[in-house]
Design a protein around this motif. Structure first.
Motif, PDB file in Angstrom:
ATOM      1  N   THR A  41      -4.420  -0.727  13.445  1.00  0.00           N
ATOM      2  CA  THR A  41      -3.261  -1.323  12.774  1.00  0.00           C
ATOM      3  C   THR A  41      -2.789  -2.550  13.547  1.00  0.00           C
ATOM      4  O   THR A  41      -2.633  -2.501  14.774  1.00  0.00           O
ATOM      5  N   TYR A  42      -2.564  -3.631  12.813  1.00  0.00           N
ATOM      6  CA  TYR A  42      -2.102  -4.886  13.409  1.00  0.00           C
ATOM      7  C   TYR A  42      -0.700  -5.199  12.898  1.00  0.00           C
ATOM      8  O   TYR A  42      -0.371  -4.901  11.745  1.00  0.00           O
ATOM      9  N   LYS A  43       0.104  -5.822  13.775  1.00  0.00           N
ATOM     10  CA  LYS A  43       1.485  -6.091  13.393  1.00  0.00           C
ATOM     11  C   LYS A  43       1.865  -7.533  13.717  1.00  0.00           C
ATOM     12  O   LYS A  43       1.411  -8.101  14.713  1.00  0.00           O
ATOM     13  N   GLU A  44       2.681  -8.098  12.860  1.00  0.00           N
ATOM     14  CA  GLU A  44       3.264  -9.425  13.042  1.00  0.00           C
ATOM     15  C   GLU A  44       4.771  -9.300  12.918  1.00  0.00           C
ATOM     16  O   GLU A  44       5.287  -8.282  12.450  1.00  0.00           O
ATOM     17  N   THR A  45       5.494 -10.344  13.305  1.00  0.00           N
ATOM     18  CA  THR A  45       6.955 -10.288  13.237  1.00  0.00           C
ATOM     19  C   THR A  45       7.511 -10.755  11.913  1.00  0.00           C
ATOM     20  O   THR A  45       8.622 -10.382  11.527  1.00  0.00           O
ATOM     21  N   LYS A  46       6.751 -11.573  11.162  1.00  0.00           N
ATOM     22  CA  LYS A  46       7.236 -12.055   9.872  1.00  0.00           C
ATOM     23  C   LYS A  46       6.066 -12.310   8.940  1.00  0.00           C
ATOM     24  O   LYS A  46       4.921 -12.447   9.376  1.00  0.00           O
ATOM     25  N   LEU A  93     -10.990  -2.236   1.994  1.00  0.00           N
ATOM     26  CA  LEU A  93      -9.746  -1.664   1.485  1.00  0.00           C
ATOM     27  C   LEU A  93      -8.803  -1.608   2.676  1.00  0.00           C
ATOM     28  O   LEU A  93      -9.187  -1.155   3.764  1.00  0.00           O
ATOM     29  N   VAL A  94      -7.576  -2.088   2.504  1.00  0.00           N
ATOM     30  CA  VAL A  94      -6.613  -2.106   3.599  1.00  0.00           C
ATOM     31  C   VAL A  94      -5.315  -1.433   3.178  1.00  0.00           C
ATOM     32  O   VAL A  94      -5.023  -1.284   1.990  1.00  0.00           O
ATOM     33  N   GLU A  95      -4.559  -1.026   4.162  1.00  0.00           N
ATOM     34  CA  GLU A  95      -3.215  -0.515   3.935  1.00  0.00           C
ATOM     35  C   GLU A  95      -2.243  -1.575   4.449  1.00  0.00           C
ATOM     36  O   GLU A  95      -2.246  -1.916   5.630  1.00  0.00           O
ATOM     37  N   ALA A  96      -1.454  -2.127   3.527  1.00  0.00           N
ATOM     38  CA  ALA A  96      -0.483  -3.167   3.879  1.00  0.00           C
ATOM     39  C   ALA A  96       0.901  -2.540   3.991  1.00  0.00           C
ATOM     40  O   ALA A  96       1.276  -1.685   3.183  1.00  0.00           O
ATOM     41  N   GLY A  97       1.648  -2.950   5.004  1.00  0.00           N
ATOM     42  CA  GLY A  97       2.977  -2.374   5.188  1.00  0.00           C
ATOM     43  C   GLY A  97       3.924  -3.341   5.861  1.00  0.00           C
ATOM     44  O   GLY A  97       3.633  -4.528   6.033  1.00  0.00           O
ATOM     45  N   GLY A  98       5.080  -2.815   6.260  1.00  0.00           N
ATOM     46  CA  GLY A  98       6.099  -3.652   6.877  1.00  0.00           C
ATOM     47  C   GLY A  98       6.774  -4.536   5.851  1.00  0.00           C
ATOM     48  O   GLY A  98       6.906  -4.187   4.677  1.00  0.00           O
ATOM     49  N   SER A  99       7.167  -5.722   6.291  1.00  0.00           N
ATOM     50  CA  SER A  99       7.764  -6.702   5.385  1.00  0.00           C
ATOM     51  C   SER A  99       6.658  -7.377   4.585  1.00  0.00           C
ATOM     52  O   SER A  99       5.660  -7.833   5.150  1.00  0.00           O
ATOM     53  N   MET A 100       6.808  -7.414   3.259  1.00  0.00           N
ATOM     54  CA  MET A 100       5.767  -7.985   2.406  1.00  0.00           C
ATOM     55  C   MET A 100       6.323  -9.094   1.523  1.00  0.00           C
ATOM     56  O   MET A 100       7.438  -9.001   1.027  1.00  0.00           O
ATOM     57  N   ASP A 101       5.526 -10.134   1.367  1.00  0.00           N
ATOM     58  CA  ASP A 101       5.899 -11.289   0.549  1.00  0.00           C
ATOM     59  C   ASP A 101       4.778 -11.527  -0.453  1.00  0.00           C
ATOM     60  O   ASP A 101       3.633 -11.763  -0.069  1.00  0.00           O
ATOM     61  N   GLU A 102       5.080 -11.435  -1.756  1.00  0.00           N
ATOM     62  CA  GLU A 102       4.074 -11.619  -2.790  1.00  0.00           C
ATOM     63  C   GLU A 102       4.079 -13.053  -3.294  1.00  0.00           C
ATOM     64  O   GLU A 102       5.121 -13.688  -3.376  1.00  0.00           O
ATOM     65  N   GLU A 122       2.266  -5.729   8.631  1.00  0.00           N
ATOM     66  CA  GLU A 122       1.420  -4.666   9.166  1.00  0.00           C
ATOM     67  C   GLU A 122       0.193  -4.497   8.276  1.00  0.00           C
ATOM     68  O   GLU A 122       0.308  -4.517   7.055  1.00  0.00           O
ATOM     69  N   ILE A 123      -0.955  -4.330   8.893  1.00  0.00           N
ATOM     70  CA  ILE A 123      -2.174  -4.136   8.107  1.00  0.00           C
ATOM     71  C   ILE A 123      -3.159  -3.257   8.869  1.00  0.00           C
ATOM     72  O   ILE A 123      -3.284  -3.366  10.090  1.00  0.00           O
TER      73      ILE A 123
END
Length: 205
Positions: free
Chosen positions: A27-32, A63-72, A83-84
Motif C-alpha cells: 500500500t502506497y500513500k500520498e498527502t493529497k 486491479l487496485v484498491e484505491a482509498g483515502g482522499s479521492m478526486d474524480e 492511497e493505493i
C-alpha cells in the motif's frame, strides 16, 4: 474502491510527484490527490488506462484498491487518490472481462474506446494484438494469435450475454470473425453467415 492501473514492464509509472516503482500487495500513500497533478492515478474503466499504457504486451495492468482522499475527473473514469494497493495483475482475457463487467454495471455510461492494440465498439471490433470487444445486437469480433476478444450481446437495450476468450490458434482461430448466441455459444462466421459446422461452444468466462 476497486479500480485499474497501468504500468511499464518494471511496474513504474509517472504520478504527480514523479516516477514511482510499485510492488504487488504493498500500500502506497500520498498527502493529497488531484487529477493530472497529484496523488496516485487509476481508473474505474480499464481502457482509460490504455491512453497511457497500451495493451501491446510491453505494459502491465493491475486491479487496485484505491482509498483515502479521492478526486474524480470529469469526462472519463480516471481517479486520483491518496492511497493505493496493487491487488492482482491481469492477463489479456481478464482485462476483457474487466471491461465487460464495467459495461454490465454501468450500461448507460460511455464505453466505446479505441487506440493502439485495442478496439471496443458497437457490433464489430478487431485487433491484430491486444484486445477487441464488440457490443450490440449482432456483435462480432476477431483478433490475431495471442489477443483476447469479447462479445457482448444486447436485446432491447439490455445486456443478455457476454463472453471473453483468447485467440489461441486452436479452438479460437486468428483473423476469424466470431459471434455469440443468447445461449452463450460462440460461432465462427463465414461470409456473414453462421457456419454451424464450425461452431465452438465456450464455457462462461
Amino acid at each position: 474502491m476497486q479500480a485499474y492501473k497501468g504500468f511499464n514492464r518494471e511496474l513504474k509509472c509517472t504520478c504527480g510527484q514523479g516516477v514511482y516503482a510499485y510492488e504487488p500487495g504493498k500500500t502506497y500513500k500520498e498527502t493529497k490527490s488531484k487529477t493530472k497533478s497529484a496523488g496516485f492515478h487509476c481508473a474505474e474503466y480499464l481502457p482509460d488506462c490504455f491512453k497511457f499504457y497500451a495493451p501491446d504486451g510491453n505494459n502491465r495492468f493491475f486491479l487496485v484498491e484505491a482509498g483515502g482522499s479521492m478526486d474524480e475527473e470529469e469526462g472519463d473514469s480516471k481517479i486520483a487518490c491518496t492511497e493505493i494497493t496493487l491487488v492482482k495483475e491481469l492477463n489479456l482475457k481478464q482485462m476483457v472481462i474487466a471491461c465487460m463487467i464495467y459495461m454490465v454495471k454501468h450500461p448507460q455510461r460511455s464505453w466505446k474506446a479505441s487506440g493502439y492494440c485495442y478496439k471496443i465498439d458497437t457490433d464489430k471490433a478487431e485487433t491484430g494484438r491486444g484486445i477487441a470487444i464488440a457490443r450490440g445486437k449482432n456483435p462480432r469480433a476477431r483478433g490475431g494469435t495471442g489477443s483476447a476478444i469479447g462479445l457482448v450481446l444486447e436485446k432491447n437495450g439490455q445486456i443478455i450475454e457476454a463472453r471473453a476468450f483468447e485467440v489461441d490458434g486452436k479452438q479460437i482461430l486468428p483473423d476469424t470473425w466470431y459471434t455469440i448466441t443468447k445461449e452463450g455459444e460462440i460461432y465462427e462466421i463465414q461470409d456473414n453467415r453462421r457456419n454451424s459446422s464450425q461452431k465452438t461452444k465456450k464455457k462462461p468466462a
